[in-house]
Design an enzyme around this catalytic site. Sequence first.
Site, PDB file in Angstrom:
ATOM      1  N   CYS A   1      16.344  -6.696  -0.621  1.00  0.00           N
ATOM      2  CA  CYS A   1      16.615  -7.930   0.106  1.00  0.00           C
ATOM      3  C   CYS A   1      17.937  -8.541  -0.347  1.00  0.00           C
ATOM      4  O   CYS A   1      18.479  -9.414   0.335  1.00  0.00           O
ATOM      5  CB  CYS A   1      15.481  -8.928  -0.059  1.00  0.00           C
ATOM      6  SG  CYS A   1      15.304  -9.582  -1.728  1.00  0.00           S
TER       7      CYS A   1
ATOM      8  N   GLU B   1       0.811  -1.218   0.000  1.00  0.00           N
ATOM      9  CA  GLU B   1       0.000   0.000   0.000  1.00  0.00           C
ATOM     10  C   GLU B   1       0.844   1.268   0.000  1.00  0.00           C
ATOM     11  O   GLU B   1       0.316   2.373  -0.151  1.00  0.00           O
ATOM     12  CB  GLU B   1      -0.959   0.000   1.191  1.00  0.00           C
ATOM     13  CG  GLU B   1      -0.310   0.025   2.563  1.00  0.00           C
ATOM     14  CD  GLU B   1       0.076  -1.352   3.083  1.00  0.00           C
ATOM     15  OE1 GLU B   1       0.245  -1.477   4.314  1.00  0.00           O
ATOM     16  OE2 GLU B   1       0.229  -2.285   2.274  1.00  0.00           O
TER      17      GLU B   1
END
Length: 498
Positions: free
Chosen positions: A281, A176
């Site tokens: 990541c 979001e």
Amino acid sequence: MREITHFIDGAAVSGTSGRFGDVFNPNTGEVQARVQLATAAEVDRAVRSALTAQRDWAQVNPQRRARVMFEFKRLIERDMDALAELLSSEHGKVIADSKGDIQRGLEVIEFACGIPHLLKGEYTEGAGPGIDIYSMRQPLGVAAGITPFNFPGMIPMWMFGIAIATGNSFILKPSEKDPSVPVKLAELMMEAGAPAGVLNVVHGDKVAVDAILDHPDIRAVSFVGSSDIAHYVYSRGTATGKRVQAMGGAKNHGVILPDADLDQAVKDIIGAAYGSAGERCMALPVVVPVGKATADAVRERVLGELESLKVGISTDPAAQYGPVVSQAHKQKISDYIQMGVDEGAELVVDGRGFSLQGYEQGFFIGPSLFDQVKPTMRTYQEEIFGPVLQIARVESFEEALHLPSSHQYGNGVAIFTRNGRAAREFAQQVNVGMVGINVPIPVPVAYHTFGGWKRSAFGDVNQHGLEGVRFYTKVKTVTARWPEGAVEDSAFVIPTMK
């Protein structure tokens, strides 16, 4: 103010929850839009659309599905500049990095264009007297993806590209924090010729996530995010009978042996540690130099590189990284820096005081550097996910091998050396899922597979490559006989191929 809606059954759909999330411009700190947050009923609406669409889509032959992927690829390339600008405006990464984000996702779409070949089954003629055996891969049905803020273009395409190409329909629940690019991707998929309902986008928080995990008609879920949430998604999803791949956090190490090309290694590490403000990541936040002389030389060179590193707004072509995604995330990174100081690490460069003139309210944080970092420190054990590089000194190859191998995360690792034997031994023995040899960010190309070990991944099947095809399909094996002549007696023992 701009309002970002769901995308269901090929059209924008306004939500009914009355709940919204703020979408910021990280460069200015201002709210630029608000995104609707879905209810469980809206997730169900998307699933019903996906179920209807998938029945017909699965019957479309693989070559025609591939043509949709080819056209989708062309449309992404057509709109690359606009997509990158939109991505940067919500995430904060610089434009060149946003284009890289989209391009790496597009490479999986290119891989998916070869789906007719990838779906070919196996065949054995004459497995027994007059008996042939063959296998086929068939779609699961409706699949879903829950994606993070740091790669709003790449990771959704990693998931839905292969899922749709193999004949599934897909529900995407993007972050979001930067939801606009995922909606644009769904619109372009429809423009490319995919039927309405094949790709749906629902925005939301835990309510939407739980609705996806609990929905009986969703057969598979792919997730990328933090390890705690990855474990939650894996546990709850598999408990309801779903196939789940859940990729978690990381703490990637860059081991530097004394014989390495230090100038090149340090330049590589600077880009891997600070690029995209460390919000990857596969970032490389820990450098492990072997021996004091190597460590001192690495530290000196890193300091030299940091003097010329430029932080700027995402549209500045000279900037090497931009703001982080939110004020809350900026504060989290700052708290980790203070934690490192409190734990006794040496804070060589402190990026917390960084401010960009004219953009003082933006979510900027300068590059930080720690030395004398110990494995017992929380700042070493946990993922900071920001522009913070830590030097963890060791005295031997064995110690350097042990650090990433014993860490709770096992996503990626790199070794810098000119010694082929040492590199081979390291790659063979290290307890990590992806290894780079003189490559700082060892993200495999699309036709190989992406996935970490330990708390970096939950589930047995990795992202993209042939592993992705396996994840989104199920195997059916057929044993066929066409008898001729006299009727044979029934057999009351298990059939064999004698």
